[in-house]
Design a protein around this motif. Structure first.
Motif, PDB file in Angstrom:
ATOM      1  N   THR A 157      34.675  36.745  41.325  1.00 46.93           N
ATOM      2  CA  THR A 157      35.440  35.526  41.055  1.00 46.93           C
ATOM      3  C   THR A 157      36.237  35.683  39.764  1.00 46.93           C
ATOM      4  N   GLU A 158      37.163  34.762  39.532  1.00 49.18           N
ATOM      5  CA  GLU A 158      37.933  34.769  38.291  1.00 49.18           C
ATOM      6  C   GLU A 158      36.998  34.628  37.101  1.00 49.18           C
ATOM      7  N   LYS A 159      35.935  33.845  37.288  1.00 47.01           N
ATOM      8  CA  LYS A 159      34.951  33.673  36.217  1.00 47.01           C
ATOM      9  C   LYS A 159      34.230  34.989  35.920  1.00 47.01           C
ATOM     10  N   ASP A 160      33.915  35.760  36.979  1.00 49.19           N
ATOM     11  CA  ASP A 160      33.266  37.063  36.787  1.00 49.19           C
ATOM     12  C   ASP A 160      34.158  37.999  35.979  1.00 49.19           C
ATOM     13  N   LEU A 161      35.434  38.049  36.388  1.00 43.66           N
ATOM     14  CA  LEU A 161      36.373  38.938  35.698  1.00 43.66           C
ATOM     15  C   LEU A 161      36.557  38.522  34.248  1.00 43.66           C
ATOM     16  N   GLN A 162      36.610  37.213  34.008  1.00 45.94           N
ATOM     17  CA  GLN A 162      36.762  36.710  32.646  1.00 45.94           C
ATOM     18  C   GLN A 162      35.541  37.068  31.797  1.00 45.94           C
ATOM     19  N   LYS A 163      34.373  37.000  32.403  1.00 42.19           N
ATOM     20  CA  LYS A 163      33.129  37.326  31.699  1.00 42.19           C
ATOM     21  C   LYS A 163      33.119  38.795  31.272  1.00 42.19           C
ATOM     22  N   ILE A 164      33.560  39.658  32.178  1.00 43.76           N
ATOM     23  CA  ILE A 164      33.622  41.082  31.852  1.00 43.76           C
ATOM     24  C   ILE A 164      34.648  41.331  30.748  1.00 43.76           C
ATOM     25  N   ALA A 165      35.824  40.714  30.878  1.00 40.02           N
ATOM     26  CA  ALA A 165      36.880  40.877  29.867  1.00 40.02           C
ATOM     27  C   ALA A 165      36.432  40.342  28.510  1.00 40.02           C
TER      28      ALA A 165
ATOM     29  N   LEU B 235      34.723  41.182  22.895  1.00 41.69           N
ATOM     30  CA  LEU B 235      33.748  41.008  21.811  1.00 41.69           C
ATOM     31  C   LEU B 235      33.319  42.355  21.241  1.00 41.69           C
ATOM     32  N   VAL B 236      33.071  43.316  22.111  1.00 37.37           N
ATOM     33  CA  VAL B 236      32.666  44.643  21.648  1.00 37.37           C
ATOM     34  C   VAL B 236      33.785  45.297  20.837  1.00 37.37           C
ATOM     35  N   GLU B 237      35.008  45.182  21.354  1.00 37.60           N
ATOM     36  CA  GLU B 237      36.144  45.828  20.700  1.00 37.60           C
ATOM     37  C   GLU B 237      36.464  45.206  19.344  1.00 37.60           C
ATOM     38  N   ASN B 238      36.341  43.887  19.242  1.00 42.04           N
ATOM     39  CA  ASN B 238      36.799  43.200  18.031  1.00 42.04           C
ATOM     40  C   ASN B 238      35.692  42.816  17.053  1.00 42.04           C
ATOM     41  N   LYS B 239      34.447  42.694  17.531  1.00 46.33           N
ATOM     42  CA  LYS B 239      33.391  42.180  16.679  1.00 46.33           C
ATOM     43  C   LYS B 239      32.282  43.175  16.358  1.00 46.33           C
TER      44      LYS B 239
ATOM     45  N   HIS C  84      37.370  53.230  23.579  1.00 48.34           N
ATOM     46  CA  HIS C  84      37.727  52.477  24.778  1.00 48.34           C
ATOM     47  C   HIS C  84      37.152  53.100  26.043  1.00 48.34           C
ATOM     48  N   ASP C  85      37.416  54.403  26.242  1.00 50.61           N
ATOM     49  CA  ASP C  85      36.973  55.060  27.468  1.00 50.61           C
ATOM     50  C   ASP C  85      35.453  55.062  27.592  1.00 50.61           C
ATOM     51  N   LYS C  86      34.785  55.245  26.461  1.00 54.47           N
ATOM     52  CA  LYS C  86      33.324  55.279  26.477  1.00 54.47           C
ATOM     53  C   LYS C  86      32.761  53.939  26.944  1.00 54.47           C
ATOM     54  N   ILE C  87      33.353  52.845  26.486  1.00 54.76           N
ATOM     55  CA  ILE C  87      32.873  51.514  26.867  1.00 54.76           C
ATOM     56  C   ILE C  87      33.152  51.234  28.346  1.00 54.76           C
TER      57      ILE C  87
END
Length: 488
Positions: free
Chosen positions: A55-63, A68-72, A79-82
């Motif tokens: 669902t759109e909610k699933d995709l948003q959750k993954i994004a 959060l990982v990238e910025n916090k 990037h590739d490792k994540i």
């Protein structure tokens, strides 16, 4: 989409490998292309349903998680490792050791492994419950010569632990250039402490078929794995034996980890009467497609030799000949791998690859042997010294010691025909006398103690004894069975 039986057989060229290979497997470029084509057709259906499942909610959750990982996250992330970690996480959730993700580098190595000669230790492994488990050492390989056994758990390589690694990460640590050492720490059933095995990596022999005529018209063909040219080589060896007046055939697939599905069908087909099933393939909906023989039947008896290292395509051969031909199986229960994998490379779009379990295979009678294996008609265990662990060589073994190394020493001495009074691990005076006898016959200092030099000579002698057909109780039983069948 349901693929007709022979279409599936002909084109899923990667199907029967029990895991990623440490050895060479060859497939012709046309077969590889066809395999990708059928995988793409299968994926077209599966990917469509997957897209509607997210669902759109699933995709948003993954994004959001990635953001959060990238910025916090405390440290800067790759990037590739994540992204690769996210894909690995999804596949690991399937709890299937044969479904794996390969990044671009790993995928390139995998493609190379089915078209090029490989250097490594000569064993096949899988990951089971987070542990790297040996499916089978290839016969004649450095791994077999060093004493690696089916079902051994490899804990570490050259001091690097393998726990928590993906299958391909573990394989990359085990493999290496010819002449280099892989110091394996191995956990083996029945042994209290991990044992150390040193394997010198080498080129893995791509010859997979070996034929010979034994006594009284009994022919024997050994198949070490099912590569692209194996069916052709098998046919050549079979024709040679038949021209010599062969009256019965022993097919030896012990320690054969499997290979290409279409190849094993080509090998079995001449023995299976026309119209009878060789193997059945079943999809996730439970729809089955049998592959029916287009061949004929040979007019001589067949016996198949199996052991715990006979996996996948070897089990297809054993199951087909047992159920469709009435061949006798002799040796040990097989490994038990009844699933079929397809590779999805084009769908990934960036050079990475997913090898995914898509089908299960069943015997002609519809039996699924996964995690059970195929039991022999006549169970025969090899002598105890066939499965003895290498000596650790950490300390000099001498009188009055009591440990697993001494126990293995005593098993070796007994296997070499030297008199020992016990095999319980206590270094008795009679054990010391047996060591002296061995040292005397091998130009070693005669002191009744086992240092590294004596240990290495003992292990070399045991390997020679294992290779001596006079000590092969399973082969002897197969020859007796065959001679009885011929004389009926």
């Amino acid at each position: 989409m349901l693929f007709k039986g022979r279409t599936v057989i002909a084109f899923i060229v990667l199907a029967m490998f029990a895991s990623s290979l440490l050895t060479l497997t060859i497939a012709s470029p046309s077969l590889v292309t066809s395999a990708k084509g059928i995988a793409a057709n299968a994926a077209a259906v599966n990917i469509k349903s997957s897209a509607t499942g997210l669902t759109e909610k699933d995709l948003q959750k993954i994004a959001t998680t990635y953001g959060l990982v990238e910025n916090k996250y405390l440290d800067k992330v790759d990037h590739d490792k994540i992204v690769n970690g996210a894909i690995n996480g999804m596949l690991e959730a399937l709890d299937d050791p044969f479904t794996v993700y390969m990044d671009q580098k790993e995928a390139a190595q995998f493609d190379e492994s089915i078209t090029s000669k490989f250097q490594g230790i000569g064993a096949e492994v899988s990951v089971e419950e987070g542990k790297v488990v040996v499916v089978s050492p290839i016969k004649g390989s450095p791994a077999e010569k060093a004493g690696v056994h089916a079902h051994d758990v490899i804990l570490s390589v050259n001091g690097e632990k393998l726990d928590g690694l993906t299958l391909n990460q573990a394989v990359s640590k085990i493999r290496g250039p010819k002449g280099t050492q892989a110091k394996l720490s191995i956990l083996r059933s029945g042994v209290n402490e991990p044992i150390e095995v040193i394997v010198v990596r080498d080129n893995i022999d791509v010859e997979t078929v070996f034929g010979e005529m034994l006594e009284n018209g009994v022919g024997k063909i050994e198949i070490r794995q099912f590569s692209a040219n194996t069916a052709k080589r098998f046919a050549e060896e079979l024709k040679t034996l038949e021209s010599k007046g062969m009256k019965g055939l022993i097919i030896d697939v012990r320690n054969d980890p499997g290979g290409l599905l279409n190849v094993v069908v080509d090998i079995v087909e001449p023995f299976v009467p026309k119209g009878k099933p060789i193997v059945q393939v079943e999809d996730r909906a439970g729809r089955r497609e049998p592959t029916l023989s287009e061949g004929g039947s040979k007019n001589y008896p067949v016996v198949v030799l199996t052991n715990k290292g006979s996996a996948s395509a070897s089990e297809i051969l054993a199951g087909a000949l047992k159920e469709a031909v009435g061949a006798k199986l002799i040796g040990e229960t097989t490994y038990g791998k009844g699933t079929v994998q397809v590779t999805f490379e084009e769908e990934m779009g960036d050079g990475s690859n997913i090898k995914m379990t898509v089908y299960k295979w069943l015997t002609p009678n519809g039996n699924w042997i996964h995690k059970k294996g195929i039991e022999p008609d006549l169970a025969v265990e090899q002598p105890e010294f066939f499965k003895v662990a290498p000596l650790s060589k950490k300390t000099v073994l001498k009188y009055d010691m009591n440990n697993d190394d001494v126990k293995n020493l005593q098993i070796m001495l007994k296997g070499l025909g030297l008199p020992v009074d016990r095999t319980d691990g206590y270094f008795s005076e009679k054990t010391a006398n047996a060591v002296r006898t061995f040292q005397r016959g091998n130009d070693l200092p005669v002191n009744g103690e086992v240092d590294a030099n004596t240990a290495e000579k003992l292990e070399s002698a045991i390997i020679a004894a294992i290779r001596d057909p006079n000590n092969d109780l399973q082969l002897k039983a197969a020859v007796r069975e065959m001679q009885n069948a011929i004389n009926k």
